[in-house]
Design a protein around this motif. Structure first.
Motif, PDB file in Angstrom:
ATOM      1  N   LYS A 144      27.739 -44.825  10.772  1.00  0.00           N
ATOM      2  CA  LYS A 144      26.603 -45.474  11.412  1.00  0.00           C
ATOM      3  C   LYS A 144      25.747 -44.492  12.209  1.00  0.00           C
ATOM      4  CE  LYS A 144      27.303 -49.692   9.988  1.00  0.00           C
ATOM      5  NZ  LYS A 144      26.308 -50.393   9.153  1.00  0.00           N
ATOM      6  N   GLY A 145      25.877 -43.196  11.898  1.00  0.00           N
ATOM      7  CA  GLY A 145      24.997 -42.214  12.497  1.00  0.00           C
ATOM      8  C   GLY A 145      25.539 -41.550  13.749  1.00  0.00           C
ATOM      9  N   LEU A 146      24.819 -40.549  14.200  1.00  0.00           N
ATOM     10  CA  LEU A 146      25.222 -39.731  15.337  1.00  0.00           C
ATOM     11  C   LEU A 146      24.662 -40.287  16.643  1.00  0.00           C
ATOM     12  CD1 LEU A 146      24.458 -36.278  13.691  1.00  0.00           C
ATOM     13  CD2 LEU A 146      26.725 -37.287  13.999  1.00  0.00           C
ATOM     14  N   LYS A 153      33.732 -53.997  -3.938  1.00  0.00           N
ATOM     15  CA  LYS A 153      33.371 -55.141  -4.796  1.00  0.00           C
ATOM     16  C   LYS A 153      32.002 -54.938  -5.439  1.00  0.00           C
ATOM     17  CE  LYS A 153      35.954 -58.642  -2.170  1.00  0.00           C
ATOM     18  NZ  LYS A 153      35.823 -59.843  -1.279  1.00  0.00           N
ATOM     19  N   GLN A 154      31.111 -54.278  -4.715  1.00  0.00           N
ATOM     20  CA  GLN A 154      29.763 -54.044  -5.228  1.00  0.00           C
ATOM     21  C   GLN A 154      29.722 -52.927  -6.257  1.00  0.00           C
ATOM     22  OE1 GLN A 154      27.325 -56.021  -4.746  1.00  0.00           O
ATOM     23  NE2 GLN A 154      25.602 -54.878  -5.597  1.00  0.00           N
ATOM     24  N   GLY A 155      30.812 -52.158  -6.386  1.00  0.00           N
ATOM     25  CA  GLY A 155      30.872 -51.117  -7.402  1.00  0.00           C
ATOM     26  C   GLY A 155      31.046 -49.704  -6.890  1.00  0.00           C
ATOM     27  N   ALA A 156      30.988 -49.494  -5.575  1.00  0.00           N
ATOM     28  CA  ALA A 156      31.201 -48.147  -5.031  1.00  0.00           C
ATOM     29  C   ALA A 156      32.647 -47.728  -5.245  1.00  0.00           C
ATOM     30  CB  ALA A 156      30.865 -48.114  -3.548  1.00  0.00           C
ATOM     31  N   ARG A 157      32.852 -46.437  -5.513  1.00  0.00           N
ATOM     32  CA  ARG A 157      34.204 -45.927  -5.703  1.00  0.00           C
ATOM     33  C   ARG A 157      34.527 -44.708  -4.833  1.00  0.00           C
ATOM     34  NH1 ARG A 157      34.602 -50.201  -7.002  1.00  0.00           N
ATOM     35  NH2 ARG A 157      35.462 -51.160  -8.881  1.00  0.00           N
ATOM     36  N   PHE A 158      33.538 -44.247  -4.083  1.00  0.00           N
ATOM     37  CA  PHE A 158      33.828 -43.208  -3.096  1.00  0.00           C
ATOM     38  C   PHE A 158      32.901 -43.411  -1.900  1.00  0.00           C
ATOM     39  CE2 PHE A 158      30.497 -41.238  -5.627  1.00  0.00           C
ATOM     40  CZ  PHE A 158      29.799 -40.396  -4.788  1.00  0.00           C
ATOM     41  N   ALA A 159      33.253 -42.774  -0.791  1.00  0.00           N
ATOM     42  CA  ALA A 159      32.530 -42.979   0.462  1.00  0.00           C
ATOM     43  C   ALA A 159      32.200 -41.637   1.099  1.00  0.00           C
ATOM     44  CB  ALA A 159      33.370 -43.823   1.424  1.00  0.00           C
ATOM     45  N   LYS A 160      31.278 -41.684   2.040  1.00  0.00           N
ATOM     46  CA  LYS A 160      30.889 -40.459   2.751  1.00  0.00           C
ATOM     47  C   LYS A 160      30.711 -40.759   4.234  1.00  0.00           C
ATOM     48  CE  LYS A 160      27.086 -37.570   3.840  1.00  0.00           C
ATOM     49  NZ  LYS A 160      25.650 -37.331   3.716  1.00  0.00           N
ATOM     50  N   TRP A 161      31.204 -39.835   5.056  1.00  0.00           N
ATOM     51  CA  TRP A 161      31.080 -39.934   6.517  1.00  0.00           C
ATOM     52  C   TRP A 161      30.697 -38.550   7.011  1.00  0.00           C
ATOM     53  CZ3 TRP A 161      32.728 -43.898  10.175  1.00  0.00           C
ATOM     54  CH2 TRP A 161      32.849 -43.466  11.490  1.00  0.00           C
ATOM     55  N   ARG A 162      29.519 -38.436   7.616  1.00  0.00           N
ATOM     56  CA  ARG A 162      29.033 -37.140   8.082  1.00  0.00           C
ATOM     57  C   ARG A 162      29.051 -37.082   9.593  1.00  0.00           C
ATOM     58  NH1 ARG A 162      23.648 -35.597   9.959  1.00  0.00           N
ATOM     59  NH2 ARG A 162      23.285 -33.354   9.695  1.00  0.00           N
ATOM     60  N   TRP A 222      28.693 -37.355  18.454  1.00  0.00           N
ATOM     61  CA  TRP A 222      29.829 -37.848  17.689  1.00  0.00           C
ATOM     62  C   TRP A 222      29.315 -38.916  16.747  1.00  0.00           C
ATOM     63  CZ3 TRP A 222      32.237 -42.858  18.124  1.00  0.00           C
ATOM     64  CH2 TRP A 222      31.670 -43.695  19.086  1.00  0.00           C
ATOM     65  N   CYS A 223      30.103 -39.225  15.720  1.00  0.00           N
ATOM     66  CA  CYS A 223      29.675 -40.150  14.686  1.00  0.00           C
ATOM     67  C   CYS A 223      30.326 -41.508  14.899  1.00  0.00           C
ATOM     68  CB  CYS A 223      30.047 -39.591  13.315  1.00  0.00           C
ATOM     69  SG  CYS A 223      29.317 -40.521  11.969  1.00  0.00           S
ATOM     70  N   GLN A 224      29.517 -42.556  14.911  1.00  0.00           N
ATOM     71  CA  GLN A 224      30.044 -43.907  15.112  1.00  0.00           C
ATOM     72  C   GLN A 224      30.156 -44.652  13.781  1.00  0.00           C
ATOM     73  OE1 GLN A 224      27.253 -45.970  17.637  1.00  0.00           O
ATOM     74  NE2 GLN A 224      25.491 -45.304  16.458  1.00  0.00           N
ATOM     75  N   LYS A 283      11.647 -21.825  -1.384  1.00  0.00           N
ATOM     76  CA  LYS A 283      11.276 -22.083   0.003  1.00  0.00           C
ATOM     77  C   LYS A 283      12.431 -22.726   0.766  1.00  0.00           C
ATOM     78  CE  LYS A 283       6.311 -22.657  -0.886  1.00  0.00           C
ATOM     79  NZ  LYS A 283       5.167 -23.601  -0.842  1.00  0.00           N
ATOM     80  N   GLY A 284      12.754 -22.173   1.954  1.00  0.00           N
ATOM     81  CA  GLY A 284      13.810 -22.735   2.784  1.00  0.00           C
ATOM     82  C   GLY A 284      13.429 -24.094   3.346  1.00  0.00           C
ATOM     83  N   MET A 285      14.444 -24.901   3.666  1.00  0.00           N
ATOM     84  CA  MET A 285      14.208 -26.267   4.188  1.00  0.00           C
ATOM     85  C   MET A 285      14.953 -26.504   5.482  1.00  0.00           C
ATOM     86  SD  MET A 285      14.296 -28.409   0.619  1.00  0.00           S
ATOM     87  CE  MET A 285      15.587 -27.418  -0.160  1.00  0.00           C
ATOM     88  N   PHE A 286      15.262 -25.420   6.210  1.00  0.00           N
ATOM     89  CA  PHE A 286      15.996 -25.565   7.450  1.00  0.00           C
ATOM     90  C   PHE A 286      15.179 -26.324   8.489  1.00  0.00           C
ATOM     91  CE2 PHE A 286      16.563 -23.725  11.779  1.00  0.00           C
ATOM     92  CZ  PHE A 286      17.817 -24.263  12.051  1.00  0.00           C
ATOM     93  N   VAL A 287      15.825 -27.318   9.135  1.00  0.00           N
ATOM     94  CA  VAL A 287      15.219 -28.061  10.236  1.00  0.00           C
ATOM     95  C   VAL A 287      16.205 -27.999  11.405  1.00  0.00           C
ATOM     96  CG1 VAL A 287      14.398 -30.293  11.047  1.00  0.00           C
ATOM     97  CG2 VAL A 287      14.013 -29.612   8.659  1.00  0.00           C
ATOM     98  N   LYS A 288      15.777 -27.434  12.521  1.00  0.00           N
ATOM     99  CA  LYS A 288      16.676 -27.264  13.669  1.00  0.00           C
ATOM    100  C   LYS A 288      17.202 -28.607  14.150  1.00  0.00           C
ATOM    101  CE  LYS A 288      17.048 -24.689  17.993  1.00  0.00           C
ATOM    102  NZ  LYS A 288      16.348 -23.776  18.927  1.00  0.00           N
ATOM    103  N   GLY A 289      18.542 -28.673  14.364  1.00  0.00           N
ATOM    104  CA  GLY A 289      19.160 -29.900  14.864  1.00  0.00           C
ATOM    105  C   GLY A 289      19.042 -31.057  13.889  1.00  0.00           C
ATOM    106  N   TYR A 290      19.076 -30.769  12.589  1.00  0.00           N
ATOM    107  CA  TYR A 290      18.810 -31.791  11.574  1.00  0.00           C
ATOM    108  C   TYR A 290      19.790 -32.941  11.647  1.00  0.00           C
ATOM    109  CZ  TYR A 290      18.303 -33.935   6.956  1.00  0.00           C
ATOM    110  OH  TYR A 290      18.131 -34.824   5.930  1.00  0.00           O
ATOM    111  N   THR A 291      19.283 -34.154  11.784  1.00  0.00           N
ATOM    112  CA  THR A 291      20.082 -35.375  11.701  1.00  0.00           C
ATOM    113  C   THR A 291      19.349 -36.363  10.827  1.00  0.00           C
ATOM    114  OG1 THR A 291      19.014 -36.331  13.651  1.00  0.00           O
ATOM    115  CG2 THR A 291      21.051 -35.077  14.001  1.00  0.00           C
ATOM    116  N   TYR A 292      20.072 -37.347  10.333  1.00  0.00           N
ATOM    117  CA  TYR A 292      19.421 -38.387   9.522  1.00  0.00           C
ATOM    118  C   TYR A 292      20.194 -39.673   9.648  1.00  0.00           C
ATOM    119  CZ  TYR A 292      23.000 -37.397   5.983  1.00  0.00           C
ATOM    120  OH  TYR A 292      24.189 -37.213   5.312  1.00  0.00           O
TER     121      TYR A 292
END
Length: 391
Positions: A142-144, A171-180, A155-157, A382-391
């Protein structure tokens, strides 16, 4: 006088045994000890292992399109499009209906909105992937948020309600997950932030596996800073040591996870840039010291590198012997040229899909250790670095 008796507790994914101490007043004080061989209570073990192996298949990697709606809006704004569900759907449809994508991509990570979306013709995006033999995945954190008591760190919630959400995603069809979650070197990083990141990832991984989803474990070490590559190695080794300690404490099945580490590079503001060979050397050194060979796949994030840089570094790692499937889980490093080619115009969809296949194929070749940057466009460099990148 005190006496003891053995007790058993059934946890969500294993059993624990402890001595329960009784004092003279009859109260108890349990002390629990992890069993040398955990008793697995999961029913998904074989499926988890199979899913992880399918994603970590030769010449293939992951397309990460799990940006939040707000971050996707920033991407759309860069080409002059409004952040609406219709525009987000149009862009996802462009990516997920690209003919032949499954030759180079084995998994795609969705944001929750995308998991439930369909094409304009009514075909579920999940089914579009299945036709290409691509595994659907889902971002579950749920983001940082700010971490109290730390050195300005995050921290990540998202652990609250995670089990029920994972069950629905399955149930919807997902078979793997991600937590950043993220670790910042200029902020220390503090011991508190590292421990919080590792513990959160471990709890998420255990809960995901209990609900049939292969967890991608991602403690991203941000590129921010002017530190040398040796400092990044030191921090990365510390972070991954903590992560695997807590993964083991939570009885996570190592054969049923995937990792999404940062490459070991100098800080983005460091005066000297490292070559792909140097980055490969330091990154593989970190992995060999911290990651068990039982882990089936190492799916690197690009972390703001240019499209070409990310591919060159992946290629260099696959030119050196290692016991894992070393591949990619790229977002911007697969999509940057695609987005700029599309420009939101229907007549540009086919050209944008060709751009996606070019980048996916380049990384597929890099996964096999045979990539050359010859003929790459200036845009891709071309580089795509963004300082303190969050999403």
């Amino acid at each position: 006088m005190a006496c003891t008796s053995l007790v058993k507790l059934n946890a969500s994914s294993s059993q624990w045994i402890g001595k329960q101490s009784f004092n003279n007043q009859g109260s108890t004080r349990p002390t629990f000890h992890r069993l040398a061989v955990p008793i697995q209570a999961r029913s998904y073990t074989d499926e988890l292992v199979q899913t992880a192996k399918l994603i970590a298949s030769p010449g293939r990697g992951i397309l990460a399109i799990d940006e939040s709606n707000a971050t996707c809006g920033k991407r759309l704004a860069s080409i002059g499009l409004e952040n609406t569900e219709i525009n987000r759907q149009a862009y996802r449809q462009l990516l997920l209906t690209t003919p032949g994508l499954g030759e180079y991509v084995s998994g795609a990570i969705f944001f929750e909105e995308t998991l439930y979306q369909s094409t304009t013709d009514g075909k579920k995006f999940v089914d579009c992937l299945r036709e290409e033999k691509i595994m659907p995945g889902i971002k579950v954190d749920k983001g940082l948020v700010p971490l109290p008591g730390s050195n300005g760190e995050s921290w990540c919630q998202g652990l609250d309600g995670l089990a029920s959400r994972c069950a629905e995603y399955y149930k919807q069809g997902a078979r793997f997950a991600k937590w950043r979650t993220v670790v910042s070197i200029p902020c220390g990083p503090s011991a508190l932030a590292v421990k919080e990141a590792a513990w959160g990832l471990a709890r998420y991984a255990a809960i995901s596996q209990d609900n049939g989803l292969v967890p991608i474990v991602e403690p991203e070490i941000l590129l921010d800073g002017d530190h040398p590559i040796e400092r990044t190695l030191e921090v990365a080794e510390n972070v991954w040591a903590e992560v695997f300690f807590y993964l083991a404490q939570n009885n996570v099945l190592f054969e049923g996870i995937l990792l999404k580490p940062s490459m070991v590079t100098p800080g983005a503001e460091h005066k000297e840039k490292a070559s792909p060979e140097t980055i490969a050397k330091y990154t593989l050194k970190m992995l060999s010291r911290r990651v068990p060979p039982a882990v089936p796949g190492i799916m690197f994030l690009s972390g703001g590198q240019s499209e070409v840089e990310a591919t060159l570094n992946l290629n260099a790692m696959n030119q050196q012997p290692n016991p894992w499937h070393v591949s990619f889980s790229y977002a911007r490093a697969l999509q940057n040229t695609v987005l700029k080619t599309w420009q939101g115009l229907p007549e540009n969809v086919e050209a944008a899909q060709r751009a996606l296949l070019i980048r996916a194929k380049a990384n597929s070749i890099a996964q096999l250790g045979r990539y050359s940057a010859e003929g790459e466009s200036e845009e891709a460099k071309k580089g795509m670095f963004v300082k303190g990148y969050t999403y």
